[in-house]
Scaffold this active site. Structure first.
Site, PDB file in Angstrom:
ATOM      1  N   ALA A 160       0.812  -1.211   0.000  1.00 48.43           N
ATOM      2  CA  ALA A 160       0.000   0.000   0.000  1.00 48.43           C
ATOM      3  C   ALA A 160       0.848   1.266   0.000  1.00 48.43           C
ATOM      4  CB  ALA A 160      -0.939   0.000   1.205  1.00 48.43           C
ATOM      5  N   ASN A 220      -5.872   3.099  11.065  1.00 47.84           N
ATOM      6  CA  ASN A 220      -5.094   1.936  11.479  1.00 47.84           C
ATOM      7  C   ASN A 220      -4.779   1.911  12.966  1.00 47.84           C
ATOM      8  OD1 ASN A 220      -3.388   4.213  10.463  1.00 47.84           O
ATOM      9  ND2 ASN A 220      -1.730   2.993  11.321  1.00 47.84           N
ATOM     10  N   GLN A 280      -7.136  -0.855   5.918  1.00 49.00           N
ATOM     11  CA  GLN A 280      -7.784  -1.480   7.063  1.00 49.00           C
ATOM     12  C   GLN A 280      -9.268  -1.778   6.824  1.00 49.00           C
ATOM     13  OE1 GLN A 280      -6.175  -2.528   9.710  1.00 49.00           O
ATOM     14  NE2 GLN A 280      -4.199  -1.526   9.363  1.00 49.00           N
ATOM     15  N   ALA A 293      -2.037  -6.688   0.737  1.00 46.09           N
ATOM     16  CA  ALA A 293      -2.481  -8.075   0.863  1.00 46.09           C
ATOM     17  C   ALA A 293      -2.364  -8.600   2.284  1.00 46.09           C
ATOM     18  CB  ALA A 293      -1.685  -8.975  -0.094  1.00 46.09           C
ATOM     19  N   THR A 336       9.119  -7.158 -12.717  1.00 41.21           N
ATOM     20  CA  THR A 336       8.551  -8.491 -12.879  1.00 41.21           C
ATOM     21  C   THR A 336       7.633  -8.824 -11.718  1.00 41.21           C
ATOM     22  OG1 THR A 336      10.520  -9.233 -14.068  1.00 41.21           O
ATOM     23  CG2 THR A 336       9.094 -10.945 -13.135  1.00 41.21           C
ATOM     24  N   CYS A 380       3.741   1.146  12.840  1.00 42.22           N
ATOM     25  CA  CYS A 380       4.696   2.005  12.150  1.00 42.22           C
ATOM     26  C   CYS A 380       5.340   3.026  13.081  1.00 42.22           C
ATOM     27  CB  CYS A 380       4.000   2.729  10.994  1.00 42.22           C
ATOM     28  SG  CYS A 380       3.373   1.618   9.735  1.00 42.22           S
TER      29      CYS A 380
END
Length: 360
Positions: free
Chosen positions: A72, A141, A169, A187, A224, A306
């Protein structure tokens, strides 16, 4: 270990792990193939990515495209830096994730929207007249408050501005913000793997890429792709779409248990307009560092993951009017699909008892 830190990350769903296994690829398989290669193994890997993209798209409103990113944070950077604002102002709430705050600061700063003591942005909050982009998260969050993002998006659109929603969230837990122009998700917050996220971009909106190279992801995100990460993300997203209501009911029951056991603690943020899997509480006089040391077999947070360890009071708790000392007596307990009710109740009882031993 009793894990109660679901806002930091969630356990990997068994279905996501299973979906990833073939595409992790060993020498006895072709699952390691590059999905951007034209040969048969490459086309097989590309097909897995396409399936995953469709599964992840189910988290979002119709009429947009899914751009896979590393998470994100990258998605938010792409949205903010990639939007053509032509000198117009970026506005964001005071309780956004650092991915928004630091990105806007790197571009010279923006207009900060206040929140109330309830942790909510008012629907009629004053917006700058030259607004180009409004960024407000769906679910905070740290304290779990659910913001009126669709109402704010409608106001932004009336001013000719774009709306970015940090949906990290909220994705997979509640309906998506239908009025958003861009939505960032990760994810590993929806029971998928770490290292992959997505930016949903409404059809007709042009962005400039952050990364240049091979031109992958429609030229917006060179590099990739990992079919394994995509497959795990897709499986987790598909599972959320079939279980989000039952997950929500399960979390609501755990919330009621928590509120009964921790009844003497003060809730940070509005009780009604919030995701009930986020319990942010404070107890005056509590030594949170000592509490965590005394309960090392219970994983919970002293704030957002965080910000933990920075030594600074949470900017979110400061924004809702808490003093530095009050913010430092706050803990965050996160729970969800795989939280076992008996262990959950035991952990909360031990947290409360350990706090009582401090004399608070």
């Amino acid at each position: 270990m009793i894990y109660l830190d679901y806002q930091a990350t969630t356990p990997l769903a068994p279905q996501a792990r299973e979906a990833m296994l073939h595409w992790l690829g060993g020498p006895e398989t072709t699952g390691f193939a590059n999905p951007h290669s034209p040969h048969r193994p490459g086309r097989g890997a590309a097909a897995a990515v396409a399936v995953a993209r469709d599964q992840v798209a189910g988290l979002f409103p119709p009429g947009g495209q899914v751009i896979f990113t590393s998470g994100a944070t990258e998605a938010i950077n792409l949205a903010i830096k990639g939007a053509a604002l032509n000198g117009r102002v970026i506005a964001h709430s005071a309780i956004e994730h650092s991915a928004v705050l630091d990105t806007v600061a790197a571009l010279g700063g923006g207009h900060v929207l206040p929140v109330g003591a309830d942790g909510l942005v008012a629907e009629d909050v004053a917006l700058p007249g030259n607004l180009g982009l409004l960024a407000v998260m769906q679910v905070n969050n740290e304290i779990g408050t659910v913001q009126p993002v669709d109402a704010l998006a409608a106001r932004a659109h009336a001013m000719g501005a774009l709306m970015l929603v940090d949906g990290v969230q909220g994705a997979g837990k509640m309906p998506p913000p239908l009025q958003a122009d861009m939505i960032a998700v990760s994810a590993h917050k929806i029971y998928g793997p770490k290292g992959i996220g997505a930016l949903w971009v409404r059809d007709g909106l042009d962005l400039s890429p952050l990364l240049h190279g091979g031109g992958q992801e429609g030229g917006l995100r060179s590099g990739t792709l990992s079919p394994a990460l995509c497959a795990g993300f897709g499986a987790a997203a598909a599972l959320c779409q079939t279980s989000w209501e039952s997950d929500g009911q399960y979390v609501d029951n755990l919330w009621k248990t928590a509120r009964a056991i921790l009844h003497r603690w003060t809730l940070n943020g509005d009780e009604a307009h919030r995701w009930h899997g986020n319990l942010n509480l404070r107890l005056d006089g509590l030594d949170v560092a000592r509490l965590m040391s005394d309960l090392r077999d219970i994983a919970f947070s002293a704030g957002s993951a965080c910000a933990s360890g920075s030594g600074r009071p949470s900017h979110v708790l400061s924004a809702i009017g808490l003093t530095p000392s009050q913010a430092k007596t706050s803990i965050r307990i996160g729970f969800g699909r795989y939280t076992e009710p008996g262990e959950f109740a035991e952990a909360l009882q031990r947290i409360d008892a350990a706090a009582a031993l401090q004399g608070v």
